[in-house]
Design a protein around this motif. Structure first.
Motif, short mmCIF file in Angstrom:
data_model
loop_
_atom_site.label_atom_id
_atom_site.label_comp_id
_atom_site.label_asym_id
_atom_site.label_seq_id
_atom_site.Cartn_x
_atom_site.Cartn_y
_atom_site.Cartn_z
N ALA A 12 35.39 40.25 39.17
CA ALA A 12 36.76 40.67 38.82
C ALA A 12 36.82 42.17 38.60
N LEU A 54 41.75 41.56 31.00
CA LEU A 54 41.75 42.17 32.32
C LEU A 54 42.67 43.38 32.40
N LEU A 70 44.08 37.18 39.68
CA LEU A 70 42.79 37.07 38.99
C LEU A 70 42.96 36.47 37.61
N GLY A 71 41.95 35.73 37.19
CA GLY A 71 41.92 35.15 35.85
C GLY A 71 40.77 34.19 35.72
N ILE A 107 39.21 44.61 40.94
CA ILE A 107 40.24 45.45 40.33
C ILE A 107 39.97 46.93 40.63
N CYS A 157 41.94 32.73 40.53
CA CYS A 157 41.62 32.38 39.14
C CYS A 157 40.52 31.33 39.10
N CYS A 169 47.31 39.79 37.02
CA CYS A 169 46.51 39.14 35.98
C CYS A 169 47.47 38.40 35.06
N SER A 180 49.71 43.22 34.83
CA SER A 180 48.96 42.36 33.92
C SER A 180 49.69 42.17 32.59
#
Length: 343
Positions: free
Chosen positions: A256, A273, A224-225, A260, A248, A191, A268
């Motif tokens: 998300a 997140l 992820l983002g 996760i 992302c 993240c 991260s």
């Protein structure tokens, strides 16, 4: 259980909580929700639309009321209109978590008899149970929120219940299916974003170097983002090659959460997140530079805070004010990798 007379009556009380605007802060409010729920409260939360998926994964929350106000909006007459609409719910109490004057308007116009929050921005007429904050006594934001469940003037610092977000295997499989991801993977997830600013972000080349150590073409790291993090994700993939996949901007917050939830490791920055990963009880490396792990640590026994504790940190600035960015640039990928082996 002793019930203080200043608290709403258990088992029959309906409570409105005015939630913070940030995703991470919303998760850090869950210990307050747990404490209120244990006293029999039925909790409705007034929150921005983007945080609703988090609140819907918290079993303590009965209903999420979408706030139409953008961050920073004054919108006095719209707040008055919403308050008058909510008056029909006959809430016994309201907890106002943001410290702004305008955030206390809706409970005031709803005629809620007890309106609880911290002193700030001359809210004397809007709040009638005002807490005075002792920052040294309550260094963590989650502690400050949870303290609001006690009578004003209380000096008790109770243990915090750990945040927890629900995620079923069916939800996890559905998210992967919708995104075309392997259903049987046990991914490492990065993240790399941080909405507050670049001073909170570990450099993309460092993330890429770590992806090459933790991922492979057959089992790549998932990044992820939000859509705002797509450029960062692309930069990581450009350097890491097939060892990483940039998601992302491709996922909803609900997706998300479910990606996760089955990660074998999450790395991260200090971000929303990061707190999601902590609330899902995943092995987590939380990277801190310009922000403070004392103020907003991940509330999980499976999280490890990684920080260099340089002399100018935390500065709480969006950009490095000294130009060297030692707090994050100096955090080498091999050092972060070594920290993962202690989880």
């Amino acid at each position: 259980m002793t019930v203080h007379s200043s608290l709403p009556t258990p088992h029959s009380s309906r409570i409105l909580v005015v939630a913070p605007s940030w995703i991470g802060d919303t998760i850090l409010a869950q210990p307050l929700f747990v404490r209120l729920h244990e006293r029999g409260a039925m909790i409705d939360v007034l929150a921005p639309a983007w945080s609703a998926p988090l609140l819907q994964r918290m079993p303590q929350i009965r209903r999420v009321i979408e706030s139409p106000f953008r961050h920073g909006d004054f919108a006095f007459f719209a707040r008055r209109a919403l308050g008058r609409q909510l008056a029909a719910a006959h809430y016994a109490a309201a907890y106002v978590l943001p410290n702004s004057w305008k955030s206390a308007l809706v409970p005031f116009f709803a005629g809620i008899p007890e309106r609880i929050g911290y002193q700030g921005e001359a809210r004397f007429g809007l709040l009638n149970r005002r807490h005075k904050l002792d920052e040294a006594e309550l260094p963590q934001l989650a502690q400050r929120y949870a303290r609001l469940a006690d009578p004003a003037g209380s000096t008790r610092v109770p243990p915090l219940p750990a945040p927890h977000l629900a995620s079923s295997r069916e939800q996890q499989q559905a998210a992967r299916h919708a995104l075309g991801l392997p259903l049987d993977a046990s991914p490492v997830i990065f993240c790399p974003g941080a909405e507050y600013g670049p001073a909170k972000r570990w450099p993309a080349p460092h993330f890429a170097a770590l992806a090459q150590r933790l991922g492979s073409q057959a089992d790549p790291v998932w990044i992820l983002g939000s859509a705002a993090d797509q450029v960062i994700g692309d930069s990581i993939v450009e350097r890491a090659g097939a060892c990483a996949v940039n998601l992302c901007g491709r996922t909803s917050l609900e997706q998300a959460i479910d990606l996760i939830a089955a990660a074998r490791l999450v790395v991260s920055n200090d971000s929303g997140l990061m707190h999601v990963a902590a609330a899902l009880e995943r092995p987590l490396l939380a990277l801190y530079g310009s922000s403070s792990p004392v103020y907003t640590p991940p509330l999980s026994t499976r999280a490890k805070i990684v920080t260099l504790n340089v002399e100018c940190s935390p500065c709480f600035q969006r950009q490095c004010p000294l130009g060297h960015f030692k707090c994050m640039e100096g955090m080498a990928p091999d050092y972060v990798l070594s920290q993962s082996r202690t989880l």
